[in-house]
Design a protein around this motif. Sequence first.
Motif, PDB file in Angstrom:
ATOM      1  N   SER A  16       3.917   3.622  -9.578  1.00 15.67           N
ATOM      2  CA  SER A  16       3.513   2.514  -8.705  1.00 15.67           C
ATOM      3  C   SER A  16       2.773   1.410  -9.454  1.00 15.67           C
TER       4      SER A  16
ATOM      5  N   ALA B 140       0.826  -1.197   0.000  1.00 16.06           N
ATOM      6  CA  ALA B 140       0.000   0.000   0.000  1.00 16.06           C
ATOM      7  C   ALA B 140       0.866   1.255   0.000  1.00 16.06           C
ATOM      8  N   LEU B 141       2.017   1.187   0.661  1.00 20.56           N
ATOM      9  CA  LEU B 141       2.912   2.346   0.690  1.00 20.56           C
ATOM     10  C   LEU B 141       3.471   2.650  -0.694  1.00 20.56           C
ATOM     11  N   VAL B 142       3.722   1.617  -1.468  1.00 17.42           N
ATOM     12  CA  VAL B 142       4.195   1.835  -2.838  1.00 17.42           C
ATOM     13  C   VAL B 142       3.125   2.552  -3.636  1.00 17.42           C
ATOM     14  N   TYR B 143       1.887   2.166  -3.447  1.00 15.69           N
ATOM     15  CA  TYR B 143       0.780   2.792  -4.168  1.00 15.69           C
ATOM     16  C   TYR B 143       0.610   4.249  -3.759  1.00 15.69           C
ATOM     17  N   VAL B 144       0.714   4.512  -2.446  1.00 11.12           N
ATOM     18  CA  VAL B 144       0.504   5.871  -1.940  1.00 11.12           C
ATOM     19  C   VAL B 144       1.658   6.791  -2.333  1.00 11.12           C
ATOM     20  N   PHE B 145       2.894   6.333  -2.148  1.00  9.79           N
ATOM     21  CA  PHE B 145       4.049   7.201  -2.358  1.00  9.79           C
ATOM     22  C   PHE B 145       4.688   7.062  -3.733  1.00  9.79           C
ATOM     23  N   GLY B 146       4.306   6.049  -4.497  1.00  7.87           N
ATOM     24  CA  GLY B 146       4.956   5.806  -5.779  1.00  7.87           C
ATOM     25  C   GLY B 146       4.458   6.656  -6.920  1.00  7.87           C
TER      26      GLY B 146
END
Length: 52
Positions: free
Chosen positions: A12, A2-8
């Motif tokens: 992402s 989920a962090l990749v999706y949010v910050f990518g």
Amino acid sequence: MALVYVFGGSRSAAVLGGWKTWMGEHNSAIMTVVLVVLGAKYVGDAIGGLAS
């Protein structure tokens, strides 16, 4: 993930798609490792229970 999706950002989708492909290709190896680790933990707990 989920962090990749949010910050990518826009990148992402490609990163997560690559991870999904890799995990799909190596599913049996991943499951084997997970089950061996869990089995070793349970055997260790059982031996520890018998020893005490």
